[in-house]
Design a protein around this motif. Structure first.
Motif, short mmCIF file in Angstrom:
data_model
loop_
_atom_site.label_atom_id
_atom_site.label_comp_id
_atom_site.label_asym_id
_atom_site.label_seq_id
_atom_site.Cartn_x
_atom_site.Cartn_y
_atom_site.Cartn_z
N VAL A 196 3.91 -2.57 13.65
CA VAL A 196 3.44 -1.14 13.21
C VAL A 196 4.92 -1.23 11.93
CG1 VAL A 196 4.76 1.04 13.91
CG2 VAL A 196 2.70 -0.58 15.60
N TYR A 197 4.56 -1.00 10.74
CA TYR A 197 5.52 -0.88 9.30
C TYR A 197 6.34 0.77 10.03
CZ TYR A 197 2.90 -5.21 8.81
OH TYR A 197 2.45 -6.11 8.38
N TYR A 237 -2.66 3.61 16.61
CA TYR A 237 -0.98 2.58 17.70
C TYR A 237 -0.32 2.86 16.81
CZ TYR A 237 -2.41 -0.69 13.73
OH TYR A 237 -2.48 -0.82 12.27
N LYS A 238 0.23 3.19 15.82
CA LYS A 238 0.82 3.23 14.58
C LYS A 238 1.89 4.74 14.51
CE LYS A 238 -1.81 1.24 10.62
NZ LYS A 238 -2.15 1.31 9.40
N GLU A 257 5.18 3.41 6.77
CA GLU A 257 3.90 4.18 6.93
C GLU A 257 4.37 5.63 7.95
OE1 GLU A 257 -0.02 2.19 7.14
OE2 GLU A 257 1.34 0.63 8.59
N ILE A 258 4.73 5.51 9.00
CA ILE A 258 5.48 6.65 9.76
C ILE A 258 6.43 7.63 8.76
CG2 ILE A 258 6.30 7.24 12.18
CD1 ILE A 258 5.46 4.61 12.50
N LEU A 286 -3.08 8.67 10.87
CA LEU A 286 -2.11 7.21 11.13
C LEU A 286 -3.32 7.25 12.85
CD1 LEU A 286 2.11 7.71 11.36
CD2 LEU A 286 0.38 6.30 9.66
N TYR A 332 0.24 -4.86 18.20
CA TYR A 332 0.91 -4.90 16.87
C TYR A 332 1.73 -4.48 16.53
CZ TYR A 332 -3.91 -2.92 18.97
OH TYR A 332 -5.42 -2.57 19.43
#
Length: 515
Positions: free
Chosen positions: A414-415, A474-475, A418-419, A471, A412
């Motif tokens: 993940v950015y 997976y994030k 975003e977190i 979120l 996946y």
């Protein structure tokens, strides 16, 4: 005007007695600064610096840096602004790669410059700020040089500056910008942000950085006043805003987060601010809202890069705000979002893709590296930015993250941004950066490095629970580590890929929940 070298002369003719620049130890009017630039130009010419040769600037923010920049352009030189955080080996590469014939630096940094090798065509002139050093010429002595100031007219399409990239892989590359591109960027940015001669701008952005250059010279272009900090300090920035009745503060996200966490914020007078700008990295909307509530001024997001000499996208100051968006293209600049697998095709509407830019701000190419230039700019003139973005129907761009910062965990994408946006909304979090840590099963895991606000407490489980409903599974950050500070670049941007190395002395944290 044909280039940025004309800005101060043009403004001095209209606003000679107006204050142009304020630093900790010097205040100069436009006439005084213009005169200093002429003397630098005359001295460089007298020392044999010929038009088209490269002059490097390697020092912290100071008034002499500004005079050297404009003086070198007036002498017909190409300016090479150098990041002061470079190692001696990196500095040597930059100076040799661009063929630097003269270097302006501080007395403290002179040994590194002198040890970096020489100009193959002859001895390299080294000029020192803040006092003399062995085998160098003191800046004060340079200003005392007699001789007429050259009055050269820059060709708009000729090289103006060579700005080196951060060099995250291999050696840094020198992005060559034209006089037209640098001047246009200053002018268009000033227009979008509504800059006038009545503005007072407080900034600690490094002058060698393209964002700092546009802030400084865009303000000079309209006759405003720049209050230039040598380096960022949250309490000092807040004090300067109040003391000088600043109308703008301009910086990167970490600067705003640190000012919001500063103990002196409660007593700070921010009432003079009419707008602020932020760029360099994605900024959590929660932090934007907190700053706007405290300052009473809109915080204008923007986006840019070295390869376009500064900004390419921002908001017009009087346009309706769209939080989370970096804005729309500057006039005359084209942008599109390309398919991640094939940048010759557009990404489907609303889908993330690579941001592409075309127009008069795009660099002439990488200095001496046609192969890298061809990789960056396609045959139709589109520059690959390396940023992942989306675009809405009105042309507003939303940055997802840097493509190189993406964490791939269990297949996946993940950015980190975003977190970071989510965790920044927690009231105990002052600053957060997310980076990858290796994992034998998933390949990489996203680890959040959190700096708590003064006096605040929080646990990893608490922050994980806070992120859970915001979120996708997976994030969510699999690891959360509390740290005293985060590694930053000279411009204050968080160095995500350095997070793991910066904290390797600490034991590897256990996942906050099962992947």
């Amino acid at each position: 005007m044909n280039g940025p070298g004309d800005i101060l002369r043009h403004t001095a003719a209209r606003h000679g007695d107006r204050t142009a620049l304020i630093t900790a130890d010097r205040t100069l009017t436009y006439t005084e600064l213009d005169t200093a630039c002429d003397r630098v130009a005359a001295a460089l010419t007298a020392h044999g610096v010929r038009p088209g040769r490269t002059v490097s600037l390697y020092a912290q923010n100071r008034w002499e840096w500004i005079a050297a920049y404009h003086g070198a352009l007036r002498a017909g030189a190409v300016v090479n602004p150098v990041n002061v955080m470079l190692t001696p080996a990196e500095l040597a590469h930059v100076l040799d790669d661009c063929g630097s014939t003269a270097v302006f630096t501080s007395a403290e940094q002179a040994p590194a410059v002198l040890g970096a090798g020489g100009d193959p065509t002859g001895p390299r002139l080294v000029v020192t700020f803040g006092g003399p050093a062995e085998d160098t010429v003191a800046f004060d002595a340079l200003l005392a040089t007699d001789g007429p100031a050259p009055h050269r007219t820059a060709e708009p399409d000729a090289p103006c500056t060579i700005g080196y990239t951060s060099g995250t892989t291999g050696h840094p590359k020198g992005a060559v910008q034209s006089h037209r591109a640098v001047l246009l960027n200053c002018a268009l940015t000033a227009t979008m942000h509504g800059r006038t001669e009545h503005d007072v701008v407080v900034t600690a952005l490094p002058a060698p950085h393209v964002y700092g250059n546009v802030v400084i010279n865009g303000t000079f272009l309209v006759g405003g006043t720049v209050v230039l900090m040598e380096r960022f300090d949250a309490a000092e920035a807040l004090r300067l805003i109040g003391e000088h009745r600043a109308t703008l503060f301009e910086g990167v996200p970490a600067m705003y987060a640190m000012m919001l966490a500063a103990p002196s914020l409660d007593g700070a007078d921010l009432s003079s601010l009419t707008r602020c700008t932020v760029g360099g990295q994605t900024m959590p909307t929660a932090t934007i809202r907190r700053w706007e509530r405290r300052s009473g001024a809109p915080l204008i997001e923007l986006w840019g890069m070295t390869e376009i000499s500064g900004l390419g996208i921002t908001h017009a100051v009087h346009a309706p705000p769209l939080p989370g968006s970096i804005g729309v293209s500057l006039p005359g600049v084209e942008t599109r979002v390309a398919d991640l697998a094939d940048t010759t095709r557009d990404a489907p509407p609303g889908e993330p893709g690579e941001l592409m830019v075309r127009g008069p701000l795009v660099m002439l190419g990488y200095h001496g590296d046609p192969g890298a230039t061809a990789e960056a700019i396609d045959s139709d003139g589109w520059l690959r930015t390396g940023d992942i973005a989306t675009m809405d129907a009105t042309g507003h761009v939303f940055i997802v993250d840097r493509r190189k910062d993406m964490v791939i965990t269990g297949g996946y994408n993940v950015y980190p941004a975003e977190i970071e946006r989510v965790l920044a909304e927690h009231p105990a979090v002052a600053l957060v950066g997310v980076g990858p840590v290796p994992d034998p099963v998933k390949g990489e895991l996203a680890c959040a490095y959190v700096v708590l606000a003064p006096g605040a407490t929080a646990t990893a489980d608490e922050l994980s629970a806070f992120a859970a409903p915001r979120l996708a599974a997976y994030k969510r950050p699999r690891l959360i580590r509390f740290v005293p500070d985060l590694p930053k670049t000279s411009s204050g941007k968080i160095m995500r890929r350095e997070l793991l190395n910066a904290f390797t002395a600490h034991p590897t944290p256990r996942p906050t929940r099962k992947p």
